[in-house]
Design an enzyme around this catalytic site. Structure first.
Site, short mmCIF file in Angstrom:
data_model
loop_
_atom_site.label_atom_id
_atom_site.label_comp_id
_atom_site.label_asym_id
_atom_site.label_seq_id
_atom_site.Cartn_x
_atom_site.Cartn_y
_atom_site.Cartn_z
N ASP A 65 0.83 -1.21 0.00
CA ASP A 65 0.00 0.00 0.00
C ASP A 65 0.86 1.26 0.00
O ASP A 65 2.08 1.19 0.15
CB ASP A 65 -0.95 -0.01 1.22
N ASN A 134 -7.58 -2.92 14.43
CA ASN A 134 -9.00 -3.14 14.12
C ASN A 134 -9.20 -4.29 13.13
O ASN A 134 -10.27 -4.43 12.55
CB ASN A 134 -9.63 -1.84 13.58
N HIS A 136 -7.46 -4.78 10.26
CA HIS A 136 -7.17 -4.53 8.85
C HIS A 136 -5.87 -5.20 8.42
O HIS A 136 -4.98 -5.44 9.24
CB HIS A 136 -7.17 -3.02 8.51
N GLU A 141 -9.84 -1.72 5.33
CA GLU A 141 -10.54 -1.43 6.58
C GLU A 141 -11.84 -2.23 6.65
O GLU A 141 -12.27 -2.83 5.66
CB GLU A 141 -10.83 0.08 6.65
C1 GLP Z 1 -0.46 0.05 8.67
C2 GLP Z 1 -0.13 -0.73 7.40
C3 GLP Z 1 -0.38 -2.21 7.58
C4 GLP Z 1 0.23 -2.67 8.89
C5 GLP Z 1 -0.44 -1.96 10.04
C6 GLP Z 1 0.04 -2.44 11.41
O1 GLP Z 1 -1.79 0.41 8.74
N1 GLP Z 1 -0.84 -0.30 6.26
O2 GLP Z 1 0.18 -2.92 6.49
O3 GLP Z 1 0.06 -4.05 9.02
O4 GLP Z 1 -0.14 -0.60 9.88
O5 GLP Z 1 1.24 -1.79 11.73
P1 GLP Z 1 2.17 -2.14 12.95
O6 GLP Z 1 2.93 -3.36 12.54
O7 GLP Z 1 3.03 -0.94 13.12
O8 GLP Z 1 1.30 -2.39 14.13
#
Ligand code: GLP
EC number: 3.5.99.6
Length: 265
Positions: A65, A134, A136, A141
């Site tokens: 992304d 949440n 995702h 989302e």
């Molecule tokens: C962002 C990214 C996701 C990632 C998520 C969790 O929203 N788009 O790909 O998995 O964060 O991040 P973290 O590993 O920092 O908790």
């Protein structure tokens, strides 16, 4: 799904790096994730590369992304982030590391072109994933179509708040992203999701044991023919069938090594 539980985040990272390393050795196309969770895994992979155990020279990579509105050279863009934390430290060609262009004039067309780029490259062999609090994955989302392809997503206020730590204020966090869809992720050869820490425990429980539902986008991995979920004890704490997953893990038959998966202890 294969659920692997390890005592700490560092062991999760070693297990993930071992799987990714085996794929890289075969010149696999890798799907890379940003966020804090995969950082230890990237450090393990960089260390293996520096020891001469691994090469990524035959691999291509696709990011999950990108924030809409951030140009590739913006310090908080995922284009820039993945280079800083991983790909500039290994021998993958920079031109082989792909991500959507967050500054494209027509973000919708950009999303569709990115989907096509992945298809034209022959698809993603191994997709690394983190997990939002949440539920995702990538930036899909709640209420995302379970068969969605790469598109524009409006970030949930919870996601904006979670990611504000990378920006100087919440107001600076972009409100939209171009993200691979859940259908895109389902087409990967192997989905490898990592989750560590107690803040992820509820999302892990919903992903593994909750109903298959767009309310928890990560639950779509229940439909993936080859999904591996690697968690630490804290993230596994909410799982009702934890004892069974541990039993499966300790009774992992040797022949599983034949399909390229490492035998983990
Ligand atoms: C962002 C990214 C996701 C990632 C998520 C969790 O929203 N788009 O790909 O998995 O964060 O991040 P973290 O590993 O920092 O908790």
């Amino acid at each position: 799904m294969e659920i692997l539980i390890y005592p700490a985040a560092q062991v999760v990272a070693r297990a993930a790096a071992e799987m990714i390393g085996l794929s890289a050795q075969r010149g696999a196309t890798l799907g890379l994730a940003t966020g804090a969770t995969p950082l230890l895994t990237y450090q393990e992979l960089i260390a293996s590369y520096r020891r001469g155990e691994l090469s990524f020279a035959q691999s291509k990579a696709f990011l999950l992304d990108e924030y809409v509105g951030l140009a590739p050279n913006h310090p908080q863009s995922y284009h820039q982030t993945i280079r800083e934390v991983f790909t500039s430290h290994i021998d993958i060609d920079d031109s082989a590391v792909h991500s959507p262009d967050g500054a494209a004039e027509r973000p919708w067309e950009q999303a569709q072109e990115y989907e096509q780029l992945i298809i034209d490259a022959g698809g993603i062999d191994l997709q690394l994933l983190g997990l939002g609090t949440n539920g995702h994955i990538a930036f899909n989302e709640p209420a995302t179509s379970l068969s969605s392809t790469t598109r524009i997503e409006t970030l949930h206020p919870q996601t904006v708040a979670d990611n504000a730590r990378y920006f100087s204020s919440v107001a600076e966090v972009p409100t939209h992203a171009i993200t691979q869809g859940l259908g895109t992720i389902l087409r990967s050869g192997h989905a490898l999701l990592l989750a560590t820490g107690k803040a992820k425990a509820e999302a892990v429980e919903r992903l593994v044991e909750g109903p298959l539902s767009a309310s928890c986008p990560a639950s779509v991995l229940q439909l993936h023919p080859h999904a591996t979920i690697i968690v630490d004890e804290a993230a596994a704490a909410g799982l009702a069938n934890l004892d069974y997953y541990r039993y499966v893990q300790t009774h992992r038959p040797d022949w599983q090594g034949a399909d390229g998966l490492p035998r983990l202890v």
